[in-house]
Design an enzyme around this catalytic site. Structure first.
Site, short mmCIF file in Angstrom:
data_model
loop_
_atom_site.label_atom_id
_atom_site.label_comp_id
_atom_site.label_asym_id
_atom_site.label_seq_id
_atom_site.Cartn_x
_atom_site.Cartn_y
_atom_site.Cartn_z
N GLU A 239 -0.12 -0.93 5.76
CA GLU A 239 0.97 -0.42 6.58
C GLU A 239 0.87 1.08 6.80
O GLU A 239 1.08 1.57 7.91
CB GLU A 239 2.32 -0.76 5.91
CG GLU A 239 3.52 -0.60 6.84
CD GLU A 239 4.09 0.82 6.89
OE1 GLU A 239 4.81 1.12 7.85
OE2 GLU A 239 3.81 1.63 5.97
N ASP B 283 0.87 -1.18 0.00
CA ASP B 283 0.00 0.00 0.00
C ASP B 283 0.90 1.23 0.00
O ASP B 283 2.10 1.13 0.28
CB ASP B 283 -0.95 0.01 1.20
CG ASP B 283 -0.23 0.01 2.53
OD1 ASP B 283 0.76 -0.76 2.66
OD2 ASP B 283 -0.63 0.76 3.43
#
Lengths: 493, 493
Positions: B183, B118
């Site tokens: 994250e 991400d």
């Protein structure tokens, strides 16, 4: 002259007027849906003057206004008012101003109706219940950006003229239009245009009418004053680009911290403006004013409930009205360049620009306010000993305006309101700014009246802006009646 | 054993290793363009985990990772880690975690490589020179959101395994992957997944490797500590909807003024955190630490020039490194709900939410920080006697992490760096947060190393994020070499 006949003649005249009004009013009622569709058509154009990316829409909007007036047989001009300089130094074409004329009978008064067709920014995500550019009728309220501010009032004026035409009735006065597209950002370019056309377009104008505001309650109102507005950008610039707050946090002096620090020195929690010199410049409240405010219909609890707050800055009517209309205030609108989206972002923004404005009243002066704010913020910033750079710019400096409520224009207004609504209007001031009012007054020397038709709860500039069918349609009738009343004003006044 | 033969045997072993590495390194060089294309393919997906509207993209990203590992013959699972609750109470599916296994030889060590795919938000308008989702090669630098953080490092690990496969060489250790997609917002759902799979997926894992950070200079580095992060929303709510600052300014207590007022009490102009209790909780700097920082290669002037500021919070290396790595800091990221677009808008925003975070270090505790910040802001707010409502929420509470640099994992890391780069690494800490490091440590009890390959100037989280071809390709070789070095670690350690 036989005195016995006089009352009879007067009766006939009054009757003829009454009859004429009833026909015109009926015409407006019969064409209500057509007028709503005309508004839908205009609202669909995102004519946001503050967003340079929407400039093509704004140009299209001005063309549409011109086309409508042309089709009605008006003498229409699209006046080029030049370019604006953007903060980055680039130049951008301003939207043309539309002027139009209906009638040029030297035996009649000539009025100039001023309005604007640009709008404030609006996005569905801001919290609108409906698409702001798709006019939506919910229980007789017409929702959409720019409905009340100022597209419906402009259309109401146009439809008032159209009604006379449709019924083959002579306009009681010559009507001119001046419709602009930069009102929401401070009427850029319009001052110069008024100055340039002062001895041409304005030479035969007797009165200027502005309908760019709202009533105070359900009672119709006439407006005799507005606040000005000094709009500022305070930009703090640090690193070359945004930084990761984990990687760099603790080693750099963050522009956002600096900006928050200086913004916090503008106004106290209780609403006291802390910029030296501002409060001292404000004209003191007179006993007459105090008395006038005391007599105005204004329900404090209703006001609180309408906006949904439990407590206002002041608890009594006079203080509230005074701080709304004739005292300055500071509003911090937001910060450009910082993280403003939903979610979490661990960024140290490199350059942040606060937008705030000071509503301005007699006897404040924009040039002085500019210096007061800039000097103050720079001195506050200097005390922080920050290596970042602060730049303060005043991007709008619009003056306040005050009219004489004893003027025949206001008497005519009261008569028109009496005819349409069968009541006396409130005489009110406006907390907002119609920047051009002061210019009209200073440059043309003409008398000005503000005749609002917006509702007190229209939500101009907020989410879910609307105008009610009632205000839009009865407002059109008011303008029809007002043209008649103006025709009665004696030239000697 | 004849002692005479020993050196010869060792020589043969060393020679075999050197030969193997050279072949593998050559393979990586030969396939450089293919690896750059793989990165382009991943960067093109806007896998922004903080924006719920991009969640479909994020799901697609996880599928892509799984597919790549599957095509390499790995045993791949897409692990459902449930849903997240949004601030408005709605539930949203989290992206699956991808796990994969290559090899299950009980005679070999097993490493688990952690990474995330991400990214932070990025828009061209933020000031990117190139489209953030179109990988752009400028003079050997590969620009795009997520290049350095963390897509290229994840790909480098995958390509390291692929090189062994392509040359039909046995992997020196069993390699597992754990790749997540949340994250950047605090690894939502991953803690629970690690706990649930502690005795399954993690049971045979010996070491955990994280490559989600960067070097400090041009010298390669090994990272032994990270700061945590407590991310807060402070929401001030006033009227039911946004108000026109002209019409209402002066009568309402504006949420924005309140918010600015409380934000200004978080940190002093000189960087001192003003929230009671925060500074007191920080572990004191030891003489050994001071000495260690003193020895690190760090050019203060270069750091200043790189980020483009004339003056930093501190002037000397040790203070700068210490405040970057092991002291807490407050960053105010921005305000949601206020006016943040270009142009002028005269609005009183009804509800404004500040986003700020505190980088957290030993011995601070997130639960305590949450209480300290909430109590402090509420007490400051109470003194304002505002009728508006303040809500303080901690949306991320990620702990800091520290490793033992004497551990053989770090010795193996130094040897791999020596082989690839022919120099000693810097032993550094990271100012940013890898939230999951602390969880790995606490739950699995495994030893962890952070082996960065990102460049010191990659601009993670900012505009124009990049990774250089050099770091990406040599980094892949480093991972190849590191797998070999880990194989040499004696199990008894």
């Amino acid at each position: 002259m036989n005195l016995q006949t006089l009352p009879i003649i007067l009766l006939v005249v009054c009757h003829a007027q009454a009859f004429q009004y009833a026909q015109l009013a009926q015409y407006i009622d019969d064409h209500q849906e057509e007028h709503v569709e005309a508004l839908r058509d205009w609202v669909a154009i995102e004519s946001d003057s503050s967003n340079i990316h929407k400039r093509p829409e704004l140009h299209r909007m001005m063309e549409k206004v011109a086309e409508k007036l042309r089709l009605m047989g008006g003498t229409v001009e699209l006046v080029d008012i030049g370019e604006q300089e953007l903060p980055n130094g680039q130049m951008l074409a301003l939207p043309n101003v539309v002027t139009a004329r209906f009638g040029s009978d030297p035996g009649k008064h000539t009025v100039c109706v001023y309005g604007h067709v640009d709008v404030q920014p609006a996005k569905l995500e801001d919290g609108w219940a409906t698409d702001p550019y798709n006019l939506t009728d919910i229980q007789g309220n017409l929702y959409g950006r720019g409905t009340s501010d100022n597209k419906a009032p402009v259309l109401a004026w146009i439809h008032a003229v159209k009604a006379y035409q449709a019924l083959s009735m002579d306009l009681p006065v010559n009507v001119k239009f001046l419709i602009e597209g930069m009102e929401e950002t401070g009427s850029n370019g319009l001052d110069a245009m008024i100055l340039a056309q002062n001895h041409t377009f304005f030479s035969d104008v007797d009165y200027i009418i502005i309908s760019d505001c709202g009533w105070l309650s359900r009672r119709p109102a006439l407006t005799y004053g507005t606040r000005g507005n000094c709009y500022f950008y305070a930009e703090v610039e640090g690193s070359r680009q945004d930084l990761h707050s984990g990687v760099y946090g603790g080693t750099v002096i963050e522009p956002m911290t600096d900006l928050i620090g200086i913004l916090d020195t503008l106004i106290s929690p209780s609403g006291k403006i802390l910029i030296p010199g501002i409060r001292e410049a404000v004209a003191p409240l007179s006993d007459e004013e105090w008395k006038m405010y005391q007599d105005i219909e204004f329900d404090v609890d209703h006001y609180k409930n309408k906006i949904g707050v439990g407590q206002l800055m002041y608890n009594n009517k006079v203080d509230l009205l005074a701080h709304r209309w004739r005292y300055p205030t500071v509003s911090i609108h937001g910060i450009e360049g910082a993280f403003s989206d939903p979610g979490t972002k661990t960024v140290i923004p490199a350059k942040v620009t606060a937008k705030f404005s000071i509503r301005q009243v007699p006897d404040m002066d924009p040039a002085t306010v500019k210096k007061q704010v800039t000097d103050y913020l720079q001195s506050v910033f200097a005390k922080r000993r920050s290596p970042n750079k602060l730049t303060v710019t005043m991007v709008i400096g619009a003056k306040p305006w005050l009219a004489d409520t004893q003027h025949p224009l206001y008497e005519a207004g009261k008569a028109a309101i009496k005819r349409v609504f069968n009541m006396e209007p409130d005489l009110i001031r406006e907390g907002g700014t119609i920047p051009i009012a002061k210019t009209f007054q200073d440059v043309t020397g003409k008398s000005i009246i503000m005749m609002p038709i917006g509702g007190f709860d229209d939500g101009m500039h907020s989410q879910n802006e609307k105008i009610s069918r009632y205000n839009y349609i009865e407002g059109t009738k008011l303008f029809i009646a007002y043209l008649n009343e103006i025709a009665q004003i004696k030239t000697s006044v």
